[in-house]
Design an enzyme around this catalytic site. Sequence first.
Site, short mmCIF file in Angstrom:
data_model
loop_
_atom_site.label_atom_id
_atom_site.label_comp_id
_atom_site.label_asym_id
_atom_site.label_seq_id
_atom_site.Cartn_x
_atom_site.Cartn_y
_atom_site.Cartn_z
N ARG A 146 -11.79 43.90 9.30
CA ARG A 146 -11.53 44.78 8.13
C ARG A 146 -11.22 46.22 8.52
NH1 ARG A 146 -15.84 41.88 5.77
NH2 ARG A 146 -15.05 40.26 4.40
N LYS A 168 2.38 53.72 8.63
CA LYS A 168 2.95 52.49 8.07
C LYS A 168 2.88 51.41 9.14
CE LYS A 168 6.37 53.95 4.65
NZ LYS A 168 7.81 53.95 4.32
N GLU A 210 17.36 57.88 14.43
CA GLU A 210 16.24 58.41 13.64
C GLU A 210 16.07 59.91 13.91
OE1 GLU A 210 14.71 56.51 11.35
OE2 GLU A 210 14.40 54.47 12.09
N LYS A 251 8.16 64.88 10.16
CA LYS A 251 7.52 63.71 9.56
C LYS A 251 6.07 64.02 9.19
CE LYS A 251 6.86 58.80 9.61
NZ LYS A 251 7.27 57.49 10.09
N GLU A 261 3.70 57.29 0.09
CA GLU A 261 5.08 57.16 -0.40
C GLU A 261 5.14 56.97 -1.92
OE1 GLU A 261 7.87 55.08 2.19
OE2 GLU A 261 8.98 54.46 0.42
N ARG A 265 8.05 60.99 0.49
CA ARG A 265 8.11 60.25 1.77
C ARG A 265 9.30 59.30 1.79
NH1 ARG A 265 3.34 57.47 5.47
NH2 ARG A 265 4.81 56.60 6.99
N ASN A 269 13.51 57.28 4.29
CA ASN A 269 14.27 56.02 4.27
C ASN A 269 15.78 56.26 4.18
OD1 ASN A 269 11.87 54.57 4.31
ND2 ASN A 269 11.68 54.61 2.08
N HIS A 272 18.22 53.58 5.15
CA HIS A 272 17.48 52.32 5.37
C HIS A 272 17.80 51.23 4.35
CE1 HIS A 272 15.40 54.75 8.27
NE2 HIS A 272 14.58 53.77 8.61
N HIS A 276 18.61 48.20 6.34
CA HIS A 276 17.76 46.99 6.38
C HIS A 276 18.56 45.75 6.01
CE1 HIS A 276 13.52 49.04 6.02
NE2 HIS A 276 14.04 49.13 7.23
N HIS A 290 17.50 47.95 15.17
CA HIS A 290 17.05 48.68 13.97
C HIS A 290 17.71 50.06 13.88
CE1 HIS A 290 14.49 50.14 10.77
NE2 HIS A 290 14.20 51.20 11.52
P1 NAD Z 1 11.07 47.71 19.95
O1 NAD Z 1 9.63 47.97 19.81
O2 NAD Z 1 11.55 46.31 19.81
O3 NAD Z 1 11.55 48.30 21.33
C1 NAD Z 1 12.89 48.13 21.69
C2 NAD Z 1 13.03 47.39 23.04
O4 NAD Z 1 12.77 48.32 24.07
C3 NAD Z 1 12.06 46.25 23.24
O5 NAD Z 1 12.73 45.23 23.94
C4 NAD Z 1 10.97 46.83 24.14
O6 NAD Z 1 10.39 45.87 24.98
C5 NAD Z 1 11.76 47.82 24.94
N1 NAD Z 1 11.01 48.99 25.37
C6 NAD Z 1 10.22 49.79 24.62
N2 NAD Z 1 9.79 50.81 25.36
C7 NAD Z 1 10.30 50.66 26.59
C8 NAD Z 1 10.23 51.41 27.78
N3 NAD Z 1 9.58 52.57 27.85
N4 NAD Z 1 10.86 50.94 28.88
C9 NAD Z 1 11.59 49.79 28.82
N5 NAD Z 1 11.72 49.03 27.72
C10 NAD Z 1 11.07 49.48 26.61
O7 NAD Z 1 11.93 48.54 18.87
P2 NAD Z 1 11.96 50.08 18.44
O8 NAD Z 1 13.38 50.43 18.32
O9 NAD Z 1 11.07 50.92 19.26
O10 NAD Z 1 11.30 50.01 16.99
C11 NAD Z 1 11.93 49.30 15.95
C12 NAD Z 1 10.87 48.83 15.00
O11 NAD Z 1 10.18 49.96 14.45
C13 NAD Z 1 11.41 48.05 13.82
O12 NAD Z 1 10.64 46.90 13.62
C14 NAD Z 1 11.23 49.01 12.65
O13 NAD Z 1 11.06 48.34 11.43
C15 NAD Z 1 10.01 49.77 13.06
N6 NAD Z 1 9.88 51.09 12.43
C16 NAD Z 1 8.68 51.38 11.85
C17 NAD Z 1 8.49 52.62 11.28
C18 NAD Z 1 7.15 52.97 10.70
O14 NAD Z 1 7.02 54.04 10.10
N7 NAD Z 1 6.14 52.14 10.87
C19 NAD Z 1 9.52 53.57 11.30
C20 NAD Z 1 10.73 53.24 11.91
C21 NAD Z 1 10.89 51.98 12.48
N1 GLY Z 2 9.97 55.44 8.55
C1 GLY Z 2 9.65 55.67 7.16
C2 GLY Z 2 8.26 56.16 6.94
O1 GLY Z 2 7.46 56.25 7.84
O2 GLY Z 2 7.93 56.46 5.83
#
Ligand code: NAD
Ligand code: GLY
Length: 392
Positions: A146, A168, A210, A251, A261, A265, A269, A272, A276, A290
């Site tokens: 939890r 998030k 981003e 941010k 949000e 906030r 997006n 997005h 998306h 992404h």
């Molecule tokens: P990811 O986590 O898949 O990383 C991208 C690739 O790079 C992966 O293959 C990973 O193994 C590799 N990688 C990461 N760091 C590395 C490093 N230092 N050296 C070598 N390889 C490395 O993707 P991402 O682009 O980091 O994130 C995308 C995700 O984030 C999506 O799922 C998206 O929805 C989410 N997201 C969330 C928020 C939020 O506020 N929570 C905001 C934006 C995006």
């Molecule tokens: N990436 C959108 C948010 O964190 O609100």
Amino acid sequence: MTAPKSTPKSTPKSTPKIAPTRHAEPIVVPVALAERAYDIVIGRGLIGSLGARIKTLRPGAKVAIVTDETVAKHHLAACEAALKSAGIESSAIVVPPGEGSKDFTTFATVCEAIIAARIERGDIVVALGGGVIGDLAGFAAASARRGLDFVQVPTSLLAQVDSSVGGKTGINSRHGKNLVGAFHQPILVIADTALLDTLPKREFRAGYAEVAKYGLLGDAAFFTWLEANWQEVFAGAPAREHAIAVCCRGKAAIVARDERETGERALLNLGHTFGHALEAGAGFSQRLLHGEAVALGTALAFEFSARKGLIGADVAARARAHLAAAGLPTHLKDVPGGVPGIDALMDLIAQDKKVKRGKLTFILVRGIGQAFIENDVDPAQVRAFLAGQLSG
Ligand code: NAD
Ligand code: GLY
């Protein structure tokens, strides 16, 4: 500490290429959320301080590190060593890399592994990876027993400027992206910019979408600075740390005012809603990462704003030109293998969380750095716009 040159308030388009001076000390960006407040610490080589920082925050805590196979290969040993040097016991949970790991099966595996490792309340989950790991491990931390405290150690540019901040967390449903999750703030974010040295160029570029987003949505001077300095940001010069800090400050300010949000906030997006849908249309695959989908979605959001008479065509062209100069996709035809047809795209947009009572919510713009939330967008208008883009 050497202060960075602050982003000028109104910089002319011909800004000279001046990088901020090297930071001798980490940059600390506070996220002001009262009892959930935490720091984002940004700088080169910070992973070595992870154990000491956790020990200060939660003396005596054990740690479960959640990471993916690729990141583990490059950075797990350094993470474990940093914890060990502070006398912290840790275990590692390693999942396959990629968006596919943001699913129910992997989520269950991670929760079970956290529980099996006897991580209790008062212990810590460390998310060592990109946005996928941050979202997955954060949601597991929010759910197992939890709610456990967690620390973000973002390893991709995207995660350092966006996903590790703001709480998030979540996974994807077969109906769409990020549809199952929770708001769960980390207790600390350590953005070690040296970890980006192993990030593939394409992934860095995707994360840059981003970065540009923060300028385009609310900071015109930062966008102008990026137009002049983006190559230095890519090169890893001090400009990179400066850009990451500007994004995190932007941010953190928004999240502090609107954690859940309910309003502003949503500006984060920008790009997005289209993005998306395109990402889902490409099957969350390597065809369209992404960040690439966000770049394309942002170009479309500017174009759509121009179509609605909110901005001139020159403003939309300026936003698109910058993203394209950085090597990001900005036209539907740039997606390898193509995009879904108009009906499928509209279905995907309707599945997005940004739909209320049949009307679509879009983040539109009145200029560079002047994004606003439009809750009353007629789906027919979006359909006509996208049909035009598909045929053009
Ligand atoms: P990811 O986590 O898949 O990383 C991208 C690739 O790079 C992966 O293959 C990973 O193994 C590799 N990688 C990461 N760091 C590395 C490093 N230092 N050296 C070598 N390889 C490395 O993707 P991402 O682009 O980091 O994130 C995308 C995700 O984030 C999506 O799922 C998206 O929805 C989410 N997201 C969330 C928020 C939020 O506020 N929570 C905001 C934006 C995006
Ligand atoms: N990436 C959108 C948010 O964190 O609100």
